[in-house]
Design a protein around this motif. Structure first.
Motif, PDB file in Angstrom:
ATOM      1  N   GLN A 118       8.790 -15.802 -28.176  1.00 42.10           N
ATOM      2  CA  GLN A 118       8.178 -14.479 -28.136  1.00 42.10           C
ATOM      3  C   GLN A 118       7.696 -14.150 -26.729  1.00 42.10           C
ATOM      4  OE1 GLN A 118       5.213 -14.747 -31.218  1.00 42.10           O
ATOM      5  NE2 GLN A 118       6.684 -14.266 -32.836  1.00 42.10           N
ATOM      6  N   GLN A 119       7.465 -15.181 -25.932  1.00 38.50           N
ATOM      7  CA  GLN A 119       7.038 -14.999 -24.552  1.00 38.50           C
ATOM      8  C   GLN A 119       8.218 -14.962 -23.579  1.00 38.50           C
ATOM      9  OE1 GLN A 119       3.793 -14.468 -24.273  1.00 38.50           O
ATOM     10  NE2 GLN A 119       3.569 -14.915 -26.445  1.00 38.50           N
ATOM     11  N   ALA A 120       9.445 -15.048 -24.098  1.00 39.05           N
ATOM     12  CA  ALA A 120      10.628 -15.169 -23.245  1.00 39.05           C
ATOM     13  C   ALA A 120      10.858 -13.943 -22.368  1.00 39.05           C
ATOM     14  CB  ALA A 120      11.865 -15.444 -24.100  1.00 39.05           C
ATOM     15  N   GLY A 121      10.493 -12.801 -22.823  1.00 39.98           N
ATOM     16  CA  GLY A 121      10.575 -11.617 -21.989  1.00 39.98           C
ATOM     17  C   GLY A 121      11.869 -10.835 -22.115  1.00 39.98           C
ATOM     18  N   ALA A 122      12.027  -9.929 -21.171  1.00 42.03           N
ATOM     19  CA  ALA A 122      13.110  -8.953 -21.220  1.00 42.03           C
ATOM     20  C   ALA A 122      14.482  -9.568 -20.996  1.00 42.03           C
ATOM     21  CB  ALA A 122      12.860  -7.856 -20.201  1.00 42.03           C
ATOM     22  N   SER A 123      14.565 -10.624 -20.209  1.00 41.76           N
ATOM     23  CA  SER A 123      15.891 -11.195 -19.930  1.00 41.76           C
ATOM     24  C   SER A 123      16.507 -11.796 -21.186  1.00 41.76           C
ATOM     25  CB  SER A 123      15.828 -12.226 -18.802  1.00 41.76           C
ATOM     26  OG  SER A 123      15.023 -13.314 -19.160  1.00 41.76           O
ATOM     27  N   PHE A 124      15.693 -12.436 -22.017  1.00 37.41           N
ATOM     28  CA  PHE A 124      16.206 -13.001 -23.263  1.00 37.41           C
ATOM     29  C   PHE A 124      16.655 -11.879 -24.201  1.00 37.41           C
ATOM     30  CE2 PHE A 124      15.766 -15.290 -27.385  1.00 37.41           C
ATOM     31  CZ  PHE A 124      16.590 -16.362 -27.104  1.00 37.41           C
ATOM     32  N   ALA A 125      15.865 -10.823 -24.297  1.00 42.96           N
ATOM     33  CA  ALA A 125      16.225  -9.684 -25.142  1.00 42.96           C
ATOM     34  C   ALA A 125      17.506  -9.014 -24.638  1.00 42.96           C
ATOM     35  CB  ALA A 125      15.076  -8.679 -25.193  1.00 42.96           C
ATOM     36  N   ALA A 126      17.636  -8.865 -23.318  1.00 45.36           N
ATOM     37  CA  ALA A 126      18.843  -8.255 -22.754  1.00 45.36           C
ATOM     38  C   ALA A 126      20.070  -9.107 -23.030  1.00 45.36           C
ATOM     39  CB  ALA A 126      18.673  -8.047 -21.248  1.00 45.36           C
ATOM     40  N   ALA A 127      19.919 -10.424 -22.911  1.00 49.79           N
ATOM     41  CA  ALA A 127      21.040 -11.324 -23.190  1.00 49.79           C
ATOM     42  C   ALA A 127      21.456 -11.229 -24.657  1.00 49.79           C
ATOM     43  CB  ALA A 127      20.676 -12.761 -22.831  1.00 49.79           C
ATOM     44  N   LEU A 128      20.480 -11.131 -25.563  1.00 53.33           N
ATOM     45  CA  LEU A 128      20.801 -10.987 -26.985  1.00 53.33           C
ATOM     46  C   LEU A 128      21.513  -9.666 -27.259  1.00 53.33           C
ATOM     47  CD1 LEU A 128      17.618 -12.407 -28.733  1.00 53.33           C
ATOM     48  CD2 LEU A 128      19.937 -13.347 -28.816  1.00 53.33           C
ATOM     49  N   GLU A 129      21.043  -8.583 -26.656  1.00 55.72           N
ATOM     50  CA  GLU A 129      21.690  -7.284 -26.853  1.00 55.72           C
ATOM     51  C   GLU A 129      23.131  -7.303 -26.359  1.00 55.72           C
ATOM     52  OE1 GLU A 129      19.289  -4.367 -24.911  1.00 55.72           O
ATOM     53  OE2 GLU A 129      17.626  -4.607 -26.319  1.00 55.72           O
ATOM     54  N   GLN A 130      23.324  -7.853 -25.170  1.00 54.38           N
ATOM     55  CA  GLN A 130      24.680  -7.927 -24.622  1.00 54.38           C
ATOM     56  C   GLN A 130      25.573  -8.821 -25.480  1.00 54.38           C
ATOM     57  OE1 GLN A 130      26.011  -6.092 -22.079  1.00 54.38           O
ATOM     58  NE2 GLN A 130      24.055  -5.031 -22.236  1.00 54.38           N
ATOM     59  N   GLN A 131      25.009  -9.910 -25.983  1.00 52.06           N
ATOM     60  CA  GLN A 131      25.793 -10.809 -26.830  1.00 52.06           C
ATOM     61  C   GLN A 131      26.213 -10.106 -28.119  1.00 52.06           C
ATOM     62  OE1 GLN A 131      24.129 -14.687 -27.403  1.00 52.06           O
ATOM     63  NE2 GLN A 131      25.436 -15.123 -29.151  1.00 52.06           N
ATOM     64  N   GLN A 132      25.302  -9.397 -28.740  1.00 52.22           N
ATOM     65  CA  GLN A 132      25.637  -8.680 -29.968  1.00 52.22           C
ATOM     66  C   GLN A 132      26.714  -7.636 -29.713  1.00 52.22           C
ATOM     67  OE1 GLN A 132      21.697  -7.299 -30.865  1.00 52.22           O
ATOM     68  NE2 GLN A 132      21.139  -9.156 -31.980  1.00 52.22           N
ATOM     69  N   PHE A 133      26.554  -6.866 -28.668  1.00 55.33           N
ATOM     70  CA  PHE A 133      27.488  -5.803 -28.343  1.00 55.33           C
ATOM     71  C   PHE A 133      28.879  -6.357 -28.027  1.00 55.33           C
ATOM     72  CE2 PHE A 133      29.144  -2.621 -25.240  1.00 55.33           C
ATOM     73  CZ  PHE A 133      29.202  -1.545 -26.105  1.00 55.33           C
ATOM     74  N   PHE A 179      26.855 -14.865 -18.624  1.00 57.18           N
ATOM     75  CA  PHE A 179      25.669 -14.003 -18.709  1.00 57.18           C
ATOM     76  C   PHE A 179      24.774 -14.434 -19.861  1.00 57.18           C
ATOM     77  CE2 PHE A 179      23.205 -10.314 -19.967  1.00 57.18           C
ATOM     78  CZ  PHE A 179      22.722  -9.852 -18.753  1.00 57.18           C
ATOM     79  N   CYS A 180      25.241 -14.231 -21.078  1.00 52.36           N
ATOM     80  CA  CYS A 180      24.389 -14.433 -22.254  1.00 52.36           C
ATOM     81  C   CYS A 180      23.976 -15.889 -22.446  1.00 52.36           C
ATOM     82  CB  CYS A 180      25.103 -13.943 -23.512  1.00 52.36           C
ATOM     83  SG  CYS A 180      25.583 -12.216 -23.438  1.00 52.36           S
ATOM     84  N   LEU A 181      24.950 -16.763 -22.580  1.00 51.06           N
ATOM     85  CA  LEU A 181      24.610 -18.158 -22.871  1.00 51.06           C
ATOM     86  C   LEU A 181      23.888 -18.810 -21.699  1.00 51.06           C
ATOM     87  CD1 LEU A 181      27.697 -19.325 -24.932  1.00 51.06           C
ATOM     88  CD2 LEU A 181      25.493 -18.477 -25.729  1.00 51.06           C
ATOM     89  N   ASN A 182      24.191 -18.387 -20.494  1.00 49.58           N
ATOM     90  CA  ASN A 182      23.493 -18.886 -19.316  1.00 49.58           C
ATOM     91  C   ASN A 182      21.994 -18.566 -19.411  1.00 49.58           C
ATOM     92  OD1 ASN A 182      22.667 -19.542 -16.699  1.00 49.58           O
ATOM     93  ND2 ASN A 182      24.468 -18.670 -15.761  1.00 49.58           N
ATOM     94  N   ILE A 183      21.671 -17.332 -19.755  1.00 45.62           N
ATOM     95  CA  ILE A 183      20.263 -16.939 -19.897  1.00 45.62           C
ATOM     96  C   ILE A 183      19.616 -17.663 -21.072  1.00 45.62           C
ATOM     97  CG2 ILE A 183      18.723 -15.001 -20.458  1.00 45.62           C
ATOM     98  CD1 ILE A 183      20.620 -13.227 -18.786  1.00 45.62           C
ATOM     99  N   HIS A 184      20.325 -17.767 -22.187  1.00 44.22           N
ATOM    100  CA  HIS A 184      19.766 -18.474 -23.347  1.00 44.22           C
ATOM    101  C   HIS A 184      19.415 -19.911 -23.001  1.00 44.22           C
ATOM    102  CE1 HIS A 184      20.861 -15.021 -25.605  1.00 44.22           C
ATOM    103  NE2 HIS A 184      22.049 -15.402 -26.020  1.00 44.22           N
TER     104      HIS A 184
END
Length: 124
Positions: free
Chosen positions: A33-48, A82-87
């Motif tokens: 929950q403290q991961a911030g915007a980069s984790f959320a952005a990576a999840l959005e890009q992964q879903q898309f 991008f995504c998995l790297n950030i995760h």
């Protein structure tokens, strides 16, 4: 159905499932929950882009195209860089490949451009 079509659709489904699992974890695990915007952005890009992979697979089932195949491959490259790297950076603290994140974003952009060419290029 061609093998590459099935591979792209299956990987798209797996990446979509992984994004749902990570989204659920992010909603319930205090550290995420403290991961911030980069984790959320990576999840959005992964879903898309997981849905993009499924789309490319469906299009490849209709007609063979090197442009469409390149689009799917570039989406996979973007997903990894991008995504998995950030995760991985956020989940395990592995920061060695951080410099590759922009290359992953570029791969996503090129993937969509290749998809556009693939659907517009006349069949032979």
């Amino acid at each position: 159905m061609p093998l590459l079509s099935r591979v792209f659709m299956a990987l798209g489904a797996v990446f979509a499932a992984l994004s749902v699992a990570l989204s659920a974890a992010a909603a319930h695990v205090p550290a995420l929950q403290q991961a911030g915007a980069s984790f959320a952005a990576a999840l959005e890009q992964q879903q898309f882009h997981a849905l993009g992979l499924v789309l490319v697979g469906l299009l490849l089932d209709r007609r063979a195209s090197l442009w469409l195949a390149a689009s799917g491959a570039l989406m996979l490259v973007g997903m990894l860089l991008f995504c998995l790297n950030i995760h991985v950076r956020i989940l395990w603290g592995w920061d060695a490949a951080r410099a590759l994140v922009p290359a992953g974003g570029s791969a996503f952009i090129l993937a969509w451009l290749a998809l556009a060419v693939g659907v517009l290029w006349p069949e032979r």
